[in-house]
Design an enzyme around this catalytic site. Structure first.
Site, short mmCIF file in Angstrom:
data_model
loop_
_atom_site.label_atom_id
_atom_site.label_comp_id
_atom_site.label_asym_id
_atom_site.label_seq_id
_atom_site.Cartn_x
_atom_site.Cartn_y
_atom_site.Cartn_z
N ASP A 260 5.35 12.20 -8.58
CA ASP A 260 3.89 12.27 -8.44
C ASP A 260 3.35 13.70 -8.54
OD1 ASP A 260 3.83 9.49 -8.05
OD2 ASP A 260 4.16 9.71 -5.91
N ARG B 84 10.44 2.81 -9.66
CA ARG B 84 11.62 3.62 -9.98
C ARG B 84 11.15 4.98 -10.46
NH1 ARG B 84 15.07 -0.36 -9.90
NH2 ARG B 84 16.79 1.07 -10.13
N HIS C 118 -1.61 6.53 -8.52
CA HIS C 118 -1.05 6.74 -7.18
C HIS C 118 -2.14 6.51 -6.12
CE1 HIS C 118 1.69 8.29 -4.19
NE2 HIS C 118 0.67 8.96 -3.68
C1 GRF Z 1 -0.70 0.49 -6.36
O1 GRF Z 1 -1.14 0.80 -5.07
C2 GRF Z 1 -0.43 1.74 -7.14
O2 GRF Z 1 -1.28 2.78 -6.80
C3 GRF Z 1 0.99 2.07 -6.76
O3 GRF Z 1 1.63 0.83 -6.66
C4 GRF Z 1 0.68 -0.18 -6.35
C5 GRF Z 1 0.79 -1.24 -7.39
O4 GRF Z 1 -0.01 -2.34 -7.12
N1 GRF Z 1 1.59 2.96 -7.72
P1 GRF Z 1 -0.24 -3.44 -8.21
O5 GRF Z 1 1.12 -4.03 -8.56
O6 GRF Z 1 -0.89 -2.80 -9.40
O7 GRF Z 1 -1.14 -4.47 -7.58
#
Ligand code: GRF
Length: 203
Positions: free
Chosen positions: A146, A92, A110
């Site tokens: 971002d 979100r 990210h």
């Molecule tokens: C990751 O790729 C992160 O960079 C992005 O969402 C994904 C989350 O993965 N913001 P996880 O739930 O931490 O495995």
């Protein structure tokens, strides 16, 4: 002591990496006090339970509006006296009220080298664009998507035969390395922000 609240919507592998690093003593001065999910039944909730971290589920379905759900998240964090908010796959966009409630105290991970490929599916965007290098970015969160000041980036090559999945798997390894490191630096008071620039001060 930096009291950390984590927000997650998915499997929770970054949250796992953070808490694992903390439990191993790699993030001194931190305490992961709560994991908040906007979806019931997510992997991140199981990870938190496994580590004995308190869990809270605040689904937008249970609130009259998006704003009301966000206010509940802010209240839950404030109730627990959270100093630092870590977004770990929280799907979100945070509104201005949220950003204002924790100024300079929200981090995100990210899966691309920002400012390239912001938003959803950073790994797919990189494969489709045909870049030769991609990676992961930990940044402060501001009102944009971002767009906040960059703390740490890790670059990896994009291979000719990479699919979204193979690239994502290699990026994820870097995410799990740099996110705990960024949180460690924050908790040590070593991140100095001036405008868009984040300087890491010597120990
Ligand atoms: C990751 O790729 C992160 O960079 C992005 O969402 C994904 C989350 O993965 N913001 P996880 O739930 O931490 O495995």
């Amino acid at each position: 002591m930096t009291r950390i609240g984590t927000l997650a919507s998915g499997r929770g592998s970054n949250f796992n990496a953070l808490v694992d690093a903390w439990k191993k003593g790699s993030i001194p001065g931190a305490e992961f006090v709560v994991l908040i999910s906007d979806k019931p039944g997510t992997g991140a909730l199981d990870v938190a339970r496994g580590f004995g971290v308190e869990t809270v589920t605040l689904s937008p379905k249970d609130f009259p509006s998006r704003e009301a759900q966000e206010e509940a998240v802010i209240a839950a964090l404030r109730d627990r006296k959270v100093d630092l908010v870590c977004l770990a796959g929280y799907m979100r966009i945070l509104g201005p009220k949220f950003i204002g409630a924790f100024p300079g105290r929200i981090l995100n991970i990210h899966p691309a080298l920002l400012p390239s490929f912001p938003g959803l599916h950073g790994q797919k965007q990189a494969v489709e664009y045909g870049v030769k290098v991609s990676g992961a970015t930990v940044h402060f969160v501001d009102a944009g998507c971002d767009t906040g000041p960059v703390i740490i980036q890790a670059a990896i090559p994009v291979l000719d035969d990479d699919s979204e999945e193979t690239l994502a798997a290699r990026i994820l390894k870097e995410e799990h390395r740099i996110y705990p490191e960024a949180v460690r630096l924050f908790c040590r008071g070593r991140l100095k922000v001036s405008g868009r620039h984040v300087r890491i001060t010597p120990e």
